[in-house]
Scaffold this motif. Structure first.
Motif, short mmCIF file in Angstrom:
data_model
loop_
_atom_site.label_atom_id
_atom_site.label_comp_id
_atom_site.label_asym_id
_atom_site.label_seq_id
_atom_site.Cartn_x
_atom_site.Cartn_y
_atom_site.Cartn_z
N TRP A 204 -15.07 -85.01 87.47
CA TRP A 204 -14.77 -85.29 88.83
C TRP A 204 -15.86 -85.87 89.48
CZ3 TRP A 204 -15.10 -79.53 91.53
CH2 TRP A 204 -16.40 -78.88 90.38
N GLY A 205 -15.74 -85.74 90.86
CA GLY A 205 -16.52 -86.29 92.02
C GLY A 205 -17.87 -85.54 92.00
N HIS A 206 -18.05 -84.31 91.47
CA HIS A 206 -19.10 -83.27 91.47
C HIS A 206 -19.80 -83.40 90.65
CE1 HIS A 206 -17.71 -82.46 95.53
NE2 HIS A 206 -16.83 -82.08 95.52
N LYS A 207 -19.48 -84.01 89.43
CA LYS A 207 -20.37 -84.18 88.22
C LYS A 207 -21.99 -83.86 88.07
CE LYS A 207 -20.42 -88.92 86.18
NZ LYS A 207 -21.06 -89.00 85.41
N ASP A 208 -22.19 -85.21 88.78
CA ASP A 208 -23.87 -85.21 88.79
C ASP A 208 -24.26 -83.73 89.92
OD1 ASP A 208 -23.37 -87.18 87.47
OD2 ASP A 208 -23.24 -88.44 88.65
N ALA A 209 -24.10 -82.70 90.69
CA ALA A 209 -24.53 -82.04 92.00
C ALA A 209 -24.85 -80.61 90.65
CB ALA A 209 -23.61 -81.77 92.91
N PHE A 210 -24.33 -79.66 89.45
CA PHE A 210 -24.86 -78.93 89.10
C PHE A 210 -25.43 -79.42 87.26
CE2 PHE A 210 -20.13 -78.88 89.11
CZ PHE A 210 -20.38 -78.66 88.09
N ASP A 211 -25.45 -78.07 86.44
CA ASP A 211 -26.16 -77.91 86.07
C ASP A 211 -24.08 -77.93 84.96
OD1 ASP A 211 -26.42 -77.45 83.08
OD2 ASP A 211 -28.76 -76.48 83.26
N THR A 212 -23.86 -79.12 84.50
CA THR A 212 -22.87 -78.51 84.00
C THR A 212 -22.62 -77.73 83.46
OG1 THR A 212 -22.40 -80.83 82.56
CG2 THR A 212 -21.45 -80.64 84.82
N LYS A 213 -23.16 -78.57 81.51
CA LYS A 213 -22.92 -77.03 81.01
C LYS A 213 -23.27 -75.90 81.21
CE LYS A 213 -25.81 -76.88 76.38
NZ LYS A 213 -26.38 -77.36 75.15
N ASN A 214 -24.22 -75.59 81.72
CA ASN A 214 -24.35 -73.73 81.74
C ASN A 214 -22.69 -73.50 82.89
OD1 ASN A 214 -26.53 -73.55 80.70
ND2 ASN A 214 -28.22 -73.34 82.74
N PHE A 215 -22.68 -73.73 83.76
CA PHE A 215 -21.42 -73.71 84.08
C PHE A 215 -20.15 -72.96 83.54
CE2 PHE A 215 -17.41 -74.14 86.48
CZ PHE A 215 -18.03 -72.94 87.86
N LEU A 216 -19.63 -74.58 82.53
CA LEU A 216 -19.18 -74.46 81.19
C LEU A 216 -19.47 -73.35 80.50
CD1 LEU A 216 -16.41 -75.66 80.07
CD2 LEU A 216 -17.66 -76.72 78.59
N ALA A 217 -20.31 -72.82 80.47
CA ALA A 217 -20.77 -71.52 79.61
C ALA A 217 -20.18 -70.49 80.00
CB ALA A 217 -22.24 -70.93 78.89
N LEU A 218 -20.30 -69.91 81.63
CA LEU A 218 -20.50 -69.11 82.52
C LEU A 218 -18.59 -68.89 82.48
CD1 LEU A 218 -20.90 -66.95 84.26
CD2 LEU A 218 -20.44 -68.83 85.84
N TRP A 219 -18.10 -69.92 82.76
CA TRP A 219 -16.38 -70.00 82.36
C TRP A 219 -15.71 -69.64 81.17
CZ3 TRP A 219 -12.86 -72.33 79.84
CH2 TRP A 219 -11.88 -72.25 79.93
N ASP A 220 -16.96 -69.68 80.65
CA ASP A 220 -15.98 -69.32 78.88
C ASP A 220 -16.28 -67.91 78.83
OD1 ASP A 220 -14.46 -70.52 76.37
OD2 ASP A 220 -16.54 -69.99 75.67
N SER A 221 -17.20 -67.44 79.45
CA SER A 221 -17.35 -66.11 78.84
C SER A 221 -16.75 -64.81 80.02
CB SER A 221 -18.63 -66.22 78.94
OG SER A 221 -19.34 -65.86 80.31
N LEU A 222 -16.07 -65.32 81.07
CA LEU A 222 -15.31 -64.96 80.59
C LEU A 222 -14.07 -64.27 80.92
CD1 LEU A 222 -15.60 -66.60 85.07
CD2 LEU A 222 -16.62 -63.89 84.29
#
Length: 285
Positions: A204-222
Motif C-alpha cells: 500500500w501507499g504508506h508501506k515505508d512510513a512506519f514499522d510494519t513488522k511491529n504493527f502486524l504483531a500488534l494486529w495479530d495479538s488482538l
C-alpha cells in the motif's frame, strides 16, 4: 451525473460489497486496473476471470467501464503512484460529481448521499468557478474475529467527492474549499486474513512510513477479550485510532446492516446563501 471510480488491485475481492451499496444510485462506475497487473510497489497481483464474470453478471444496467493503463512507475514511491493514478482516473471520469473510493469502502444508505449531491447540482454548471471537495468520515474495521469485528469509530475524515479533481496527495486537495458532510463510510481496511494483511502492508501507499513488522504483531495479538486494553494504535497518527469497539456479526454484510440501522446517515448541508454568494463573487470577479 454522479460517477464513482475505484482503483482495483490485489484486494479486488471487496469490490462487489462496495458496489452493492451504491450501484442503483450512481450513473457511471469506472474501474482503474494496471494493465500489467502491478501494484504501486511493483509487485505482481492476479485478477481471475471469475472476477470479471461476477461483475458482468452484476452489472445489469451496463454502468461499469474498465480503464486499463500503466499505473506503476518504477521511479515513483507507492504514494506518488497512487496520487498519479487517482488523477489519471479522474480525467477519465470526466465531468460531474466525481467520487473515488477504495474497493473496501462501503457507503451505506447511499440513496441519501445521491439526494445530497443532486441538491447541489448548480455547482457543476461552472465547476472551475465553484470547486469543492466533500469530506466524509471513516468507520475503520480493524480485525475480523470468529464472532464479529473490531472497529474504530472516531470520525476520521477523508475527502472522496469533488467537482474539480486535482489531487495533490492520494485523494486530498487542500487548494479548494473542503466541506465536511458527515457521510459515513465503513472501511474494511485491516479486517482481512493474516496473509491479506501482510500483502497489504507490503504494497500500500504508506508501506515505508512506519514499522510494519511491529504493527502486524500488534494486529495479530488482538482478540475479543483484550481489545479494550489497547489505545492509540494508528501506525502514523496514534490518537486517530484512540479505542477499539466490537460488534457481533457473522459477515461483513451483517456488520453493515447492523451498523447502518444504529447509525443513520446524518448529512451536514451547506447554506445555499453562502454557496450562491461565493459563486457570484467568482463569476463576476
Amino acid at each position: 451525473m454522479i460517477k464513482v471510480g475505484y482503483l482495483v488491485s490485489y484486494d479486488y475481492c471487496f469490490l462487489l460489497t462496495s458496489l452493492k451499496q451504491l450501484y442503483n444510485n450512481v450513473d457511471r462506475i469506472y474501474l482503474a486496473i494496471d494493465k500489467d497487473l502491478k501494484t504501486w510497489s511493483g509487485n505482481d497481483f492476479e485478477l481471475p476471470q471469475t472476477f470479471f464474470d461476477e461483475l458482468k453478471a452484476f452489472d445489469s444496467d451496463n454502468k461499469i467501464e474498465y480503464y486499463f493503463d500503466s499505473f506503476y512507475v518504477p521511479d515513483f514511491s507507492p504514494s506518488m503512484c497512487e496520487t498519479r493514478e487517482r488523477n489519471m482516473l479522474a480525467q477519465r471520469m470526466g465531468k460531474g460529481w466525481l467520487i473515488q473510493l477504495d474497493v473496501d469502502e462501503y457507503i451505506y444508505d447511499f440513496e441519501k448521499v445521491s439526494h445530497y449531491l443532486k441538491k447541489y447540482w448548480y455547482l457543476n454548471l461552472l465547476p472551475k468557478k465553484t470547486p469543492i471537495v466533500f469530506r466524509g468520515k471513516l468507520i475503520t474495521l480493524f480485525k475480523k474475529l470468529p464472532d464479529g469485528f473490531l472497529y474504530i469509530e472516531n470520525n476520521e475524515k477523508f475527502p472522496f467527492i469533488t467537482n474539480v479533481p486535482k489531487y495533490i496527495g492520494a485523494r486530498f486537495n487542500n487548494n479548494v474549499r473542503n466541506h465536511f458532510t458527515n457521510i459515513a463510510a465503513i472501511h474494511q481496511s485491516w479486517a482481512r486474513s493474516e496473509n491479506e494483511i501482510s500483502f497489504k502492508i507490503k504494497n500500500w501507499g504508506h508501506k515505508d512510513a512506519f514499522d510494519t513488522k511491529n504493527f502486524l504483531a500488534l494486529w495479530d495479538s488482538l482478540n475479543s477479550t483484550n481489545y479494550k486494553d489497547f489505545r492509540n494504535i494508528h501506525p502514523l497518527v496514534p490518537e486517530v485510532w484512540n479505542e477499539l469497539q466490537f460488534l457481533q456479526s457473522d459477515s461483513i454484510e451483517e456488520f453493515i446492516d447492523k451498523y447502518s440501522k444504529k447509525n443513520k446517515q446524518k448529512l451536514i448541508y451547506i447554506e445555499p446563501k453562502k454557496i450562491l454568494k461565493a459563486l457570484l463573487n467568482k463569476v463576476f470577479k
